[in-house]
Motif scaffolding. Structure first.
Motif, PDB file in Angstrom:
ATOM      1  N   LEU A  14     125.387  14.387  79.275  1.00 36.58           N
ATOM      2  CA  LEU A  14     126.092  15.505  78.629  1.00 36.58           C
ATOM      3  C   LEU A  14     126.245  15.261  77.130  1.00 36.58           C
ATOM      4  O   LEU A  14     126.099  16.185  76.320  1.00 36.58           O
ATOM      5  N   ALA A  15     126.539  13.996  76.784  1.00 31.13           N
ATOM      6  CA  ALA A  15     126.686  13.667  75.362  1.00 31.13           C
ATOM      7  C   ALA A  15     125.377  13.947  74.630  1.00 31.13           C
ATOM      8  O   ALA A  15     125.351  14.515  73.530  1.00 31.13           O
ATOM      9  N   LYS A  16     124.271  13.586  75.274  1.00 24.77           N
ATOM     10  CA  LYS A  16     122.954  13.810  74.642  1.00 24.77           C
ATOM     11  C   LYS A  16     122.720  15.306  74.445  1.00 24.77           C
ATOM     12  O   LYS A  16     122.241  15.753  73.400  1.00 24.77           O
ATOM     13  N   ILE A  17     123.053  16.076  75.504  1.00 24.19           N
ATOM     14  CA  ILE A  17     122.861  17.535  75.404  1.00 24.19           C
ATOM     15  C   ILE A  17     123.637  18.077  74.206  1.00 24.19           C
ATOM     16  O   ILE A  17     123.117  18.824  73.384  1.00 24.19           O
ATOM     17  N   LEU A  18     124.897  17.630  74.077  1.00 28.73           N
ATOM     18  CA  LEU A  18     125.721  18.135  72.969  1.00 28.73           C
ATOM     19  C   LEU A  18     125.092  17.783  71.622  1.00 28.73           C
ATOM     20  O   LEU A  18     125.047  18.609  70.703  1.00 28.73           O
ATOM     21  N   LEU A  19     124.576  16.545  71.512  1.00 23.40           N
ATOM     22  CA  LEU A  19     123.982  16.128  70.231  1.00 23.40           C
ATOM     23  C   LEU A  19     122.730  16.957  69.935  1.00 23.40           C
ATOM     24  O   LEU A  19     122.541  17.435  68.816  1.00 23.40           O
ATOM     25  N   GLU A  20     121.942  17.158  70.985  1.00 25.31           N
ATOM     26  CA  GLU A  20     120.716  17.962  70.777  1.00 25.31           C
ATOM     27  C   GLU A  20     121.053  19.397  70.383  1.00 25.31           C
ATOM     28  O   GLU A  20     120.275  20.070  69.716  1.00 25.31           O
ATOM     29  N   LEU A  21     122.223  19.856  70.827  1.00 30.56           N
ATOM     30  CA  LEU A  21     122.607  21.238  70.523  1.00 30.56           C
ATOM     31  C   LEU A  21     123.341  21.345  69.182  1.00 30.56           C
ATOM     32  O   LEU A  21     123.956  22.365  68.876  1.00 30.56           O
ATOM     33  N   GLY A  22     123.302  20.265  68.419  1.00 30.78           N
ATOM     34  CA  GLY A  22     123.903  20.305  67.077  1.00 30.78           C
ATOM     35  C   GLY A  22     125.425  20.246  67.113  1.00 30.78           C
ATOM     36  O   GLY A  22     126.094  20.855  66.277  1.00 30.78           O
ATOM     37  N   GLN A  23     125.986  19.514  68.083  1.00 30.01           N
ATOM     38  CA  GLN A  23     127.443  19.504  68.240  1.00 30.01           C
ATOM     39  C   GLN A  23     128.048  18.138  67.931  1.00 30.01           C
ATOM     40  O   GLN A  23     129.100  17.783  68.477  1.00 30.01           O
ATOM     41  N   SER A  24     127.392  17.367  67.039  1.00 27.91           N
ATOM     42  CA  SER A  24     127.889  15.998  66.797  1.00 27.91           C
ATOM     43  C   SER A  24     129.297  16.006  66.185  1.00 27.91           C
ATOM     44  O   SER A  24     130.049  15.046  66.337  1.00 27.91           O
ATOM     45  N   HIS A  25     129.663  17.109  65.533  1.00 26.22           N
ATOM     46  CA  HIS A  25     130.998  17.158  64.908  1.00 26.22           C
ATOM     47  C   HIS A  25     132.119  16.958  65.931  1.00 26.22           C
ATOM     48  O   HIS A  25     133.219  16.564  65.584  1.00 26.22           O
ATOM     49  N   LEU A  26     131.814  17.220  67.212  1.00 26.29           N
ATOM     50  CA  LEU A  26     132.856  17.086  68.242  1.00 26.29           C
ATOM     51  C   LEU A  26     133.339  15.639  68.360  1.00 26.29           C
ATOM     52  O   LEU A  26     134.437  15.385  68.831  1.00 26.29           O
TER      53      LEU A  26
END
Ligand code: UGB
Length: 586
Positions: A14-26
């Motif tokens: 899930l963490a990878k998915i978020l990073l791939e979706l441009g959500q690293s700010h989370l």
């Protein structure tokens, strides 16, 4: 990176998915390992929920959001290429021969129907602190909306089974809740023994909220109250389709031979008076989709049923939401926008969000879409550059947008009924209701209750009772017609023909009267009522009500909605019932 060792393999995914979706700010503000570790795990539980409850997961949500936000920024008109026109539908007149035969057909069909109540909304416009289905529909008997709905479904079930010569069929009853309403809905049902329905007949489906978006790149918003959570908001009543589909209920119903699914909203005390006839219309006209509609005042906060014809020849009959109808009309050759015509109403019938879907075609469609409904986004921009939002936004969807993906061969129709018999929702708080332009409906607790007395008075009038005219009265700053307070249990008067069959001779009811009919086989004959009469009848007992009843009765005592010493569900209607004297018959 530093926190990775805390996570399970699924959470790492899930963490990878978020990073791939441009959500690293989370993750930017996360503490060192060892600090807030439980909160970090809870964050991933939330992400897993957001991912699994949305068709196609978060990746699909973010992709759709980027597309819709870009369209919104570019000012793209969602109706580009479409011209609106007034569609034709089935127009019913309560009580005439065709209405009676549609009602009869509808009652026969009811045992092949499932009922779905969407009750996940908090009702921000009403501002009531409880759940809306717990509000009394009227305070003469104190029956709440949920009780009234369940009793209507049970009465339909009984009548439909009787016509079919059996007694076993149970009409499924589904309630869509949300985190805002679920626990209190369960408590209301449980503390009232499900209002007489078998608990196994009632299914609750809880909708999940969706992630909020901070900007045009669809960066997910961090919850302002907890940096380890994503902020979420309701996705809208359109969720009901994917929930019904993924729960497997639709397939079960289909296997059991059901033909119809009826959707309805949380606070319309009149609705079931219109249901048998409109179900009859669906069956007779073989509609795949039938929306119930009422004459609509221009700018009233209900959507307009519209035919949209595209330049490429496509055409559909669909709800255009109240905030979009005026701009659409202005942009397509109607310079005055959404205005009343010579009839005093908008030419576009008002959508009351009571939908009847034919189950076979519904399943067929949902097996292609998974129940996903066309969404929209409504960001409030800080300025004309449309680069930042005043507050986070999210995607939303509406249940009445279901027909948008249907093929042109689909039979989409609608049924228009008079508002007095079909539509009186409780949506507006007293303050806003008092500001509604004169002549437009208030949609308040006051008008919702008054509409029930009015409809029952008019129906008894049509059935041959001499019912006195109403008086004008003002409650909470709203001018309303006060009719005699007449109520009955659904099992007494499910259809107009049934009501007529229980009235004979010369009956009359004065304006200051209250009549409460609680039994099923109650017959009114030469009744002259001036005061309050309560008729209780045990299950199968036949009670004949005759002669003259005269007493001090029950009066309405005004209360101010600002008077917090009065319970909220009473003060929002602006009056309380003073029970001075009554006669009871058994
Ligand atoms: N609801 C949910 O179950 N979940 C949600 O996330 C949101 C709502 P509102 P709205 O008939 O008067 C609709 O807020 O959305 C339930 C139609 O879109 O009362 O402003 C909620 O509990 C509009 O076309 O209404 O407007 C309630 O039961 C018009 O027909 C229902 O959804 C209008 O209703 C409606 O929610 C109307």
């Amino acid at each position: 990176q530093k926190n990775l060792h805390l996570l399970s393999p699924q959470q790492v995914e899930l963490a990878k998915i978020l990073l791939e979706l441009g959500q690293s700010h989370l993750f930017e503000h996360w503490a060192e390992p060892g600090v807030d570790d439980n909160e970090k795990k809870a964050f991933f539980d939330q992400v897993a929920r957001l991912n699994s409850s949305y068709p196609g997961g978060l990746a699909s949500y973010i992709k759709t959001a980027r597309g819709l936000l870009a369209d919104s920024k570019a000012g793209k008109n969602p109706f580009d290429g479409f011209t609106p026109s007034v569609p034709t539908g089935e127009v019913l007149t309560f009580g005439d021969d065709s209405f009676i035969s549609f009602e009869d057909r509808g009652v026969r069909e009811a045992r092949k129907a499932a009922f779905v109540l969407v009750a996940g909304g908090l009702g921000e416009r009403l501002g009531y602190n409880g759940i809306k289905v717990a509000l009394p529909a009227e305070t003469t008997t104190g029956t709440c909306f949920l009780q009234s709905y369940i009793e209507y479904v049970l009465a339909l079930q009984e009548a439909s089974n009787r016509l079919a010569g059996e007694s076993e069929t149970e009409i499924p009853f589904v309630i869509m809740t949300s985190d805002d309403t679920h626990t209190r809905t369960v408590a209301l049902l449980e503390s009232n023994s499900y209002f007489g329905m078998k608990p196994s007949q009632v299914k609750l489906l809880k909708q999940e909220k969706v992630a909020c978006l901070d900007d045009n790149e669809a960066r997910l918003a961090v919850d302002p109250h907890n940096k380890y959570r994503i902020q979420t908001k309701p996705h809208g009543h359109g969720d009901v389709h994917s929930l019904l589909y993924s729960s497997g209920l639709l397939q079960n119903w289909h296997n059991a031979g059901l033909r119809w699914v009826l959707f309805f909203q949380d606070t319309n005390g009149l609705l079931f008076k219109a249901i048998p006839a409109s179900l009859g219309v669906s069956a007779t006209r073989e509609y795949h989709v039938n929306s119930l509609a009422v004459p609509r005042k221009a700018k009233e906060a209900i959507g307009g049923i519209t035919r949209l014809t595209h330049t490429d020849g496509r055409s559909m009959v669909i709800n255009v939401e109240y905030n979009q109808l005026d701009p659409l009309l202005r942009a397509t050759g109607f310079p005055d926008g959404d205005v009343n015509n010579e009839t005093g109403y908008s030419p576009f019938p008002g959508n009351i969000n009571q939908l009847i879907l034919e189950l076979g075609s519904y399943i067929e469609e949902l097996s292609k879409t998974g129940g996903a409904i066309k969404e929209f986004v409504n960001p409030k921009y800080k300025d004309a550059t449309k680069t930042s939002f005043k507050s986070s936004t999210r995607l939303e969807c509406m249940m009445q947008d279901y027909p948008k993906t249907l093929p042109p061969s689909a039979r989409v129709g609608f049924t228009v009924m008079d508002s007095w018999v079909a539509y009186a929702p409780v949506k507006n708080n007293p303050e806003d209701a008092a500001k509604v332009p004169k002549g437009n409906p208030y949609h308040s607790a006051t008008s919702g209750e008054m509409a029930i007395y009015r409809a029952n008075s008019l129906i008894l009038g049509k059935a041959g009772v001499k019912v006195a005219d109403p008086v004008e009265q003002v409650f909470n700053g709203q001018e309303v017609e006060l009719w005699p307070r007449i109520t009955w249990k659904p099992k007494w008067g499910l259809t107009f023909s049934e009501i007529k069959s229980k009235i004979s001779g010369n009956c009359s009811i004065s304006q200051r009267s209250t009549l409460v009919i609680k039994g099923k086989s109650v017959y009114l004959k030469d009744l002259s009522l001036d005061g309050t009469l309560i008729v209780n009848a045990a299950e199968d007992a036949e009670v004949k009500v005759e002669g003259s009843v005269h007493n001090k009765g029950w009066t309405l005592e005004p209360v101010d909605y600002k008077d917090t010493s009065v319970p909220e569900e009473i003060r929002i209607r602006g009056f309380r019932i003073n029970k001075i004297e009554q006669e009871e018959r058994n």
